[in-house]
Structures are given as structure tokens and as C-alpha cells.
Write an enzyme that holds these catalytic residues in place. Structure first.
Site, short mmCIF file in Angstrom:
data_model
loop_
_atom_site.label_atom_id
_atom_site.label_comp_id
_atom_site.label_asym_id
_atom_site.label_seq_id
_atom_site.Cartn_x
_atom_site.Cartn_y
_atom_site.Cartn_z
N ASP A 51 0.88 -1.16 0.00
CA ASP A 51 0.00 0.00 0.00
C ASP A 51 0.93 1.23 0.00
OD1 ASP A 51 -2.31 1.65 0.45
OD2 ASP A 51 -1.72 1.77 2.56
N LEU A 52 0.41 2.39 -0.33
CA LEU A 52 1.27 3.59 -0.38
C LEU A 52 1.12 4.48 0.86
CD1 LEU A 52 3.14 5.52 -2.07
CD2 LEU A 52 1.04 6.57 -2.92
N ASP A 53 -0.09 5.10 0.98
CA ASP A 53 -0.32 6.08 2.04
C ASP A 53 -0.29 5.40 3.41
OD1 ASP A 53 -0.81 8.33 0.29
OD2 ASP A 53 -2.72 7.41 -0.21
N THR B 191 1.51 10.30 3.93
CA THR B 191 0.72 11.32 3.24
C THR B 191 -0.61 11.56 3.94
OG1 THR B 191 0.36 9.48 1.77
CG2 THR B 191 1.55 11.35 0.85
N LYS C 46 -8.94 6.77 6.23
CA LYS C 46 -7.74 6.03 5.85
C LYS C 46 -8.08 4.81 4.98
CE LYS C 46 -4.60 7.73 9.28
NZ LYS C 46 -3.89 7.50 10.54
N GLY C 47 -7.43 4.71 3.85
CA GLY C 47 -7.64 3.58 2.94
C GLY C 47 -8.89 3.71 2.08
N SER D 182 -2.51 0.57 -4.42
CA SER D 182 -3.02 1.72 -3.66
C SER D 182 -4.35 2.22 -4.20
CB SER D 182 -1.98 2.85 -3.75
OG SER D 182 -2.52 4.07 -3.31
N ALA D 183 -5.16 2.80 -3.31
CA ALA D 183 -6.43 3.41 -3.71
C ALA D 183 -6.22 4.79 -4.31
CB ALA D 183 -7.34 3.52 -2.50
N SER D 184 -5.01 5.32 -4.18
CA SER D 184 -4.77 6.71 -4.59
C SER D 184 -4.56 6.86 -6.08
CB SER D 184 -3.53 7.25 -3.87
OG SER D 184 -3.20 8.52 -4.40
N ASN E 45 -3.19 9.48 -7.13
CA ASN E 45 -1.97 10.28 -7.18
C ASN E 45 -0.71 9.43 -6.95
OD1 ASN E 45 -3.24 12.96 -7.40
ND2 ASN E 45 -4.02 12.53 -5.35
N LYS F 60 -10.97 -1.15 -1.74
CA LYS F 60 -10.70 -2.02 -0.58
C LYS F 60 -11.87 -1.84 0.40
CE LYS F 60 -5.78 -0.92 -1.07
NZ LYS F 60 -4.62 -0.22 -0.52
N GLU G 159 0.16 -3.34 4.55
CA GLU G 159 -0.98 -2.42 4.63
C GLU G 159 -1.08 -1.74 5.99
OE1 GLU G 159 -3.68 -0.91 3.78
OE2 GLU G 159 -3.93 -1.51 1.70
N ASP G 160 -1.62 -0.52 6.04
CA ASP G 160 -1.84 0.13 7.34
C ASP G 160 -3.33 0.30 7.66
OD1 ASP G 160 -2.25 2.17 5.37
OD2 ASP G 160 -2.09 3.66 6.95
C1 BG6 Z 1 -5.67 6.00 0.11
C2 BG6 Z 1 -5.69 6.90 1.33
O1 BG6 Z 1 -4.42 5.40 -0.04
O2 BG6 Z 1 -5.96 6.77 -1.06
C3 BG6 Z 1 -7.02 7.64 1.43
O3 BG6 Z 1 -5.49 6.10 2.50
C4 BG6 Z 1 -7.26 8.40 0.14
O4 BG6 Z 1 -6.98 8.50 2.53
C5 BG6 Z 1 -7.22 7.44 -1.05
O5 BG6 Z 1 -8.55 9.04 0.18
C6 BG6 Z 1 -7.42 8.15 -2.39
O6 BG6 Z 1 -6.34 9.02 -2.63
P1 BG6 Z 1 -6.27 10.13 -3.75
O7 BG6 Z 1 -4.81 10.52 -3.73
O8 BG6 Z 1 -6.66 9.49 -5.04
O9 BG6 Z 1 -7.18 11.23 -3.36
MG MG Z 2 -2.78 3.14 3.59
#
Ligand code: BG6
Ligand code: MG
Length: 218
Positions: free
Chosen positions: A10-12, A18, A46-47, A115-117, A119, A146, A170-171
Site C-alpha cells: 500500500d502507499l499512504d 501522506t 484512511k484507505g 493503492s487506492a490513490s 496520485n 478495498k 498495509e496500514d
Molecule cells: C488511500 C488513502 O491510499 O488513497 C485515502 O489512505 C485516500 O486516505 C485514497 O482518500 C485516495 O487518494 P487520492 O490521492 O486518489 O485522493
Molecule cells: Mg494506507
């Protein structure tokens, strides 16, 4: 090789902290809508995907908005978040990460990001880790968030190995549940009581020893 062990991170909250920047951007948005948003309330995000995070935030403030307005707020939040992300350097890589990645590279164990992000590639680039990942699966690649295992199952496919051979770090509880339902080995980083569903839990990546890793990959 379908029987090779591989890692999915996982990233964040695992590679970089972040979560603090997500919090500052969400809090700023809440304040602009006329309510406060505490660090404790932020734990719920988170997540969780960006869209779902906004729903939770608006629920906290008991605010009802049109879809159009929500779209605009999501853009605004991400703009604020990216202003923080753009200041990031390798100094923000969490303790123990480099040591673990070096161990995997030395032992020729492939690793991917799950990761769910949306970014994620930008953040990895900012901290100088992007090129070291064999594959990236992020918020742009998944349709189900997730605790659905989709993100990690795509990761296993990209790593060309069976889910059973994958070890997820994972966190978030949702992430541990996703790994477990993908039949992967789950390592939680954080509080033992919160992450009790994980196969293993460490307070920080720094606590993961080479002996532990050696046993895991053998
Ligand atoms: C997850 C974070 O990794 O990514 C969440 O834990 C975040 O807090 C989600 O909302 C989505 O991230 P992003 O960068 O696409 O807004
Ligand atoms: Mg995380």
C-alpha cells in the site's frame, strides 16, 4: 513464474506518511463549508477512496450538496493535497522502507504497489521510488475499493504470480481485509488491536527483520 513469492505495498501510511496532507486538505475543505474536522474523525478516511472520503466528510458536517458541487469540491481538495505532495522529497519515505526494498531487490523478489490513490505514481516519483516498483496498481485501475480484493488481484496478475504467493503490506483495516480475501499473506503496519485481522503486525516497517523476511520467502 507462477510460483514466485512477491510483495504488494500500500502507499499512504506504509511507504509515505501522506495521511497528514490528506487530513490538512480535508480539514481546510470542511472549514470552508463551515464545520470543523478533527484528527480522530479523519481516521475514518484512511484507505478509503477520494469520493467515499467526501461522503464521510459531508456526513460529519451534516451537509447536503448537489452532484455538481461535490465534483467541484473533489477537484478543490485534490488541488490542495497536490500542493503538499509537490513539496515531497525522499526524506518523507517512512523508516524501514528502504531497508525492506533493498532486501527484496537483493533476493530478486518482485514488488508492486497496490493503492487506492489516483496520485500514487506522482507521489512515488516525488520521493524517487517509482522506477523501483515492478508494477503499479492505483485508484485509476480499480472499479471496486478495498476491502474488495480487486486492487491486489490485479497486482498479482501484473507480477505474474498466484495470489497465494503474494505478501501484502498495509496500514488500513480495509486493506488487510482485501489481502485476506485475496488469499494473500497480510502484514499490518500500525496498531495491533486495530489490525488484529492481519497475519502479522508490526508497529513500523523498521521492526521487520531480515530473519522474518527470509522465513516468509522460503
Ligand atoms: C488511500 C488513502 O491510499 O488513497 C485515502 O489512505 C485516500 O486516505 C485514497 O482518500 C485516495 O487518494 P487520492 O490521492 O486518489 O485522493
Ligand atoms: Mg494506507
Amino acid at each position: 513464474m507462477k510460483n514466485e513469492k512477491a510483495f504488494i505495498f500500500d502507499l499512504d501510511g506504509v511507504i509515505v506518511d501522506t495521511a497528514k496532507y490528506h487530513y490538512l486538505a480535508w480539514k481546510n475543505l470542511a472549514n470552508s463549508l463551515g464545520f470543523d474536522f478533527t484528527e480522530e474523525q479523519n481516521e475514518q478516511l484512511k484507505g478509503v477512496s477520494r469520493v467515499k472520503s467526501l461522503e464521510i466528510l459531508l456526513g460529519v458536517g451534516k451537509v447536503n450538496l448537489s452532484e455538481e458541487k461535490k465534483e467541484a469540491l473533489l477537484k478543490e481538495k485534490n488541488k490542495k493535497y497536490l500542493a503538499y505532495v509537490n513539496t515531497m522529497t525522499s526524506a518523507e519515505i517512512l523508516p524501514g522502507v528502504n531497508k525492506l526494498l533493498q532486501f527484496l531487490e537483493a533476493n530478486k523478489i518482485k514488488f508492486a504497489l497496490g493503492s487506492a490513490s489516483k496520485n500514487a505514481p506522482l507521489i512515488l516519483e516525488k520521493v524517487g521510488l517509482l522506477k523501483r516498483f515492478y508494477a503499479i496498481v492505483d485508484g485509476n485501475d480499480v472499479t471496486k475499493a478495498k476491502p474488495d480484493p480487486e486492487v491486489f488481484l490485479i497486482g498479482a496478475k501484473k507480477l505474474n504470480t498466484a495470489p497465494e504467493n503474494c505478501i501484502v503490506v498495509e496500514d488500513a483495516i480495509a486493506g488487510i481485509q482485501a489481502a485476506n480475501s485475496a488469499k494473500m499473506t497480510s502484514i499490518g503496519i500500525g496498531d495491533k488491536t486495530v489490525l488484529s485481522e492481519a497475519d502479522y503486525v508490526f508497529e513500523s516497517m523498521n521492526e521487520i527483520t531480515s530473519d522474518f523476511l527470509q522465513n516468509l520467502i522460503n
